[in-house]
Design a protein around this motif. Structure first.
Motif, PDB file in Angstrom:
ATOM      1  N   SER A   1       0.688  -1.347   0.160  1.00 32.49           N
ATOM      2  CA  SER A   1      -0.063   0.015  -0.104  1.00 32.49           C
ATOM      3  C   SER A   1       1.099   0.881  -0.193  1.00 32.49           C
ATOM      4  CB  SER A   1      -0.818   0.243   1.319  1.00 32.49           C
ATOM      5  OG  SER A   1      -2.119  -1.141   1.155  1.00 32.49           O
ATOM      6  N   SER A   2       1.993   1.417   0.267  1.00 32.13           N
ATOM      7  CA  SER A   2       3.382   1.929  -0.385  1.00 32.13           C
ATOM      8  C   SER A   2       4.068   1.553  -0.906  1.00 32.13           C
ATOM      9  CB  SER A   2       3.971   2.401   1.156  1.00 32.13           C
ATOM     10  OG  SER A   2       4.399   1.540   2.072  1.00 32.13           O
ATOM     11  N   VAL A   3       4.510   3.341  -1.620  1.00 30.94           N
ATOM     12  CA  VAL A   3       5.800   2.803  -2.234  1.00 30.94           C
ATOM     13  C   VAL A   3       6.935   3.584  -2.264  1.00 30.94           C
ATOM     14  CG1 VAL A   3       5.045   4.365  -4.442  1.00 30.94           C
ATOM     15  CG2 VAL A   3       6.472   2.691  -4.749  1.00 30.94           C
ATOM     16  N   SER A   4       9.269   3.631  -2.108  1.00 33.49           N
ATOM     17  CA  SER A   4       9.781   4.159  -1.827  1.00 33.49           C
ATOM     18  C   SER A   4      10.115   4.337  -3.143  1.00 33.49           C
ATOM     19  CB  SER A   4      10.143   3.492  -0.465  1.00 33.49           C
ATOM     20  OG  SER A   4       9.043   3.360   0.684  1.00 33.49           O
ATOM     21  N   PHE A   5      10.398   5.291  -3.694  1.00 31.51           N
ATOM     22  CA  PHE A   5      11.682   5.767  -4.943  1.00 31.51           C
ATOM     23  C   PHE A   5      12.568   5.903  -4.221  1.00 31.51           C
ATOM     24  CE2 PHE A   5       7.536   6.566  -6.676  1.00 31.51           C
ATOM     25  CZ  PHE A   5       7.407   5.392  -7.648  1.00 31.51           C
ATOM     26  N   VAL A   6      13.635   5.474  -4.737  1.00 30.56           N
ATOM     27  CA  VAL A   6      15.026   5.565  -3.829  1.00 30.56           C
ATOM     28  C   VAL A   6      15.887   5.499  -5.756  1.00 30.56           C
ATOM     29  CG1 VAL A   6      16.763   4.504  -2.107  1.00 30.56           C
ATOM     30  CG2 VAL A   6      15.052   4.204  -2.420  1.00 30.56           C
ATOM     31  N   THR A   7      17.346   6.937  -5.085  1.00 25.52           N
ATOM     32  CA  THR A   7      18.560   6.325  -6.052  1.00 25.52           C
ATOM     33  C   THR A   7      19.070   5.459  -6.013  1.00 25.52           C
ATOM     34  OG1 THR A   7      19.968   7.899  -7.413  1.00 25.52           O
ATOM     35  CG2 THR A   7      19.410   8.744  -4.793  1.00 25.52           C
ATOM     36  N   GLY A   8      19.593   4.850  -6.598  1.00 28.52           N
ATOM     37  CA  GLY A   8      20.733   3.659  -6.344  1.00 28.52           C
ATOM     38  C   GLY A   8      22.462   5.003  -6.987  1.00 28.52           C
ATOM     39  N   HIS A   9      22.263   6.054  -7.289  1.00 28.37           N
ATOM     40  CA  HIS A   9      23.800   6.602  -7.942  1.00 28.37           C
ATOM     41  C   HIS A   9      23.182   7.811  -7.054  1.00 28.37           C
ATOM     42  CE1 HIS A   9      26.995   7.442 -10.477  1.00 28.37           C
ATOM     43  NE2 HIS A   9      26.819   8.599 -10.728  1.00 28.37           N
ATOM     44  N   GLU A  10      23.893   7.658  -6.088  1.00 28.53           N
ATOM     45  CA  GLU A  10      23.811   9.494  -5.258  1.00 28.53           C
ATOM     46  C   GLU A  10      24.879  10.389  -6.147  1.00 28.53           C
ATOM     47  OE1 GLU A  10      21.665   9.337  -1.054  1.00 28.53           O
ATOM     48  OE2 GLU A  10      23.194   7.515  -1.251  1.00 28.53           O
ATOM     49  N   ASP A  11      25.068  11.920  -5.513  1.00 28.25           N
ATOM     50  CA  ASP A  11      25.053  12.711  -5.697  1.00 28.25           C
ATOM     51  C   ASP A  11      27.136  12.214  -4.957  1.00 28.25           C
ATOM     52  OD1 ASP A  11      27.647  14.649  -5.459  1.00 28.25           O
ATOM     53  OD2 ASP A  11      26.519  16.080  -5.279  1.00 28.25           O
ATOM     54  N   PRO A  12      27.873  11.778  -5.366  1.00 26.36           N
ATOM     55  CA  PRO A  12      29.346  11.235  -5.027  1.00 26.36           C
ATOM     56  C   PRO A  12      30.230  11.932  -3.955  1.00 26.36           C
ATOM     57  CG  PRO A  12      29.916  12.224  -6.939  1.00 26.36           C
ATOM     58  CD  PRO A  12      28.335  11.694  -6.682  1.00 26.36           C
ATOM     59  N   THR A  13      29.378  13.700  -4.171  1.00 26.14           N
ATOM     60  CA  THR A  13      30.214  14.137  -2.841  1.00 26.14           C
ATOM     61  C   THR A  13      29.801  14.330  -1.421  1.00 26.14           C
ATOM     62  OG1 THR A  13      28.800  16.081  -3.846  1.00 26.14           O
ATOM     63  CG2 THR A  13      30.799  15.836  -5.082  1.00 26.14           C
ATOM     64  N   LYS A  14      28.247  13.373  -1.238  1.00 27.07           N
ATOM     65  CA  LYS A  14      27.616  13.854  -0.030  1.00 27.07           C
ATOM     66  C   LYS A  14      29.722  12.355   1.235  1.00 27.07           C
ATOM     67  CE  LYS A  14      22.745  13.664  -1.286  1.00 27.07           C
ATOM     68  NZ  LYS A  14      21.789  12.987  -2.045  1.00 27.07           N
TER      69      LYS A  14
END
Length: 278
Positions: A153-166
């Motif tokens: 009943s819910s969905v989470s969207f996630v990036t697998g390629h984050e900003d490398p400077t974090k």
């Protein structure tokens, strides 16, 4: 932009009407899923700045003289985002109407928000034209709904390629592991071993269904299914490579019950490649 206050200095835009920048999402790749408005803007634009994700059929709708490739090129060269931002402003100040064409939706991990802020900060008028995000479209054409009354009943969207400077990841995989629902990971094929391990360590059951959809809605689409425990081996056995969407959760199991009757222009349901390695 206001005129300069310095005597004898005219603002460079005084005699040129500003153009408009259109931040356009092209959808997941199938040109028939391009919105009517997006197609009209591509036909009318003075210049189109694009990367590779819209796909060759959509890019070829624009005359070569009217388009600029600002994506990744040979030998790993990539146009910096700062250069793209500056180019958008310069073209608009020159009076040109510009389409910034992105794959999927430009506001879903597409840096459209960054470009909007930059344009606003430099006094450039812009319009956002949403596109169908591959986060939903790729699973859908593979027979996988991102929500389902029996599974999520819910969905989470996630990036697998984050900003490398974090300094560290902004994704709380442990929280996602216990939250339930569906997890959709974009641009996450390469880091698949890392986040599947993080989800397992966070308490998600190893037998949780999982799937990968490579180049969803493209003629070269591939789908591979497995579990949280096996999906890395499934990726390798089926040679799944970017761009691909990862689906983790009970909804991924629904493909098996519909694939025999699933018909589309993207893959052959009678020759399903979604076996797990033996």
């Amino acid at each position: 932009m206001p005129a300069s206050d310095e005597p004898g200095v005219e603002d460079e835009t005084t005699h040129t009407e500003l153009g408009t920048v259109y931040l356009v999402g092209s959808g997941p790749g199938d040109p028939e899923l391009l919105t009517v408005k997006a197609q009209r803007l591509l036909e009318d634009a003075d210049i189109v700045l694009h990367d590779k994700l819209p796909g060759p059929e959509i890019i070829d709708m624009v005359p070569e003289a009217n388009r600029q490739d600002v994506g990744k090129r040979a030998h790993g060269n990539r146009t910096p985002q700062s250069e793209i931002n500056e180019r958008l402003v310069a073209l608009a100040r020159d009076g040109q109407n510009v389409v910034r064409l992105k794959g999927g939706d430009s506001f879903v991990f597409g840096r459209g928000g960054e470009e909007a802020e930059y344009l606003a900060a430099h006094g450039i008028p812009f319009e956002v034209v949403p596109g169908i995000t591959s986060a939903i479209a790729a699973p859908a054409v593979a027979g996988i709904p991102v929500t389902h009354r029996d599974h999520a009943s819910s969905v989470s969207f996630v990036t697998g390629h984050e900003d490398p400077t974090k300094p560290e990841s902004a994704v709380d995989w442990e929280a996602l592991a216990t939250a339930g629902g569906t997890i959709i990971v974009l641009m996450g094929v390469t880091r698949l071993p890392e986040y599947t391990a993080a989800l397992t360590e966070g308490g998600m059951a190893p037998e949780t269904p999982a799937a990968l959809v490579e180049r969803g809605t493209w003629p070269t689409q591939q789908v591979a299914t497995g579990t949280l425990e096996t999906i890395v081996d499934v990726r390798d056995a089926n040679d799944i490579s970017p761009p691909a969407v990862t689906i983790i959760g009970g909804v991924a199991s629904t493909r098996e019950s519909v694939v025999e009757f699933l018909r589309n222009d993207y893959d052959d349901a009678t020759e399903d490649m979604n076996h797990e390695p033996r």
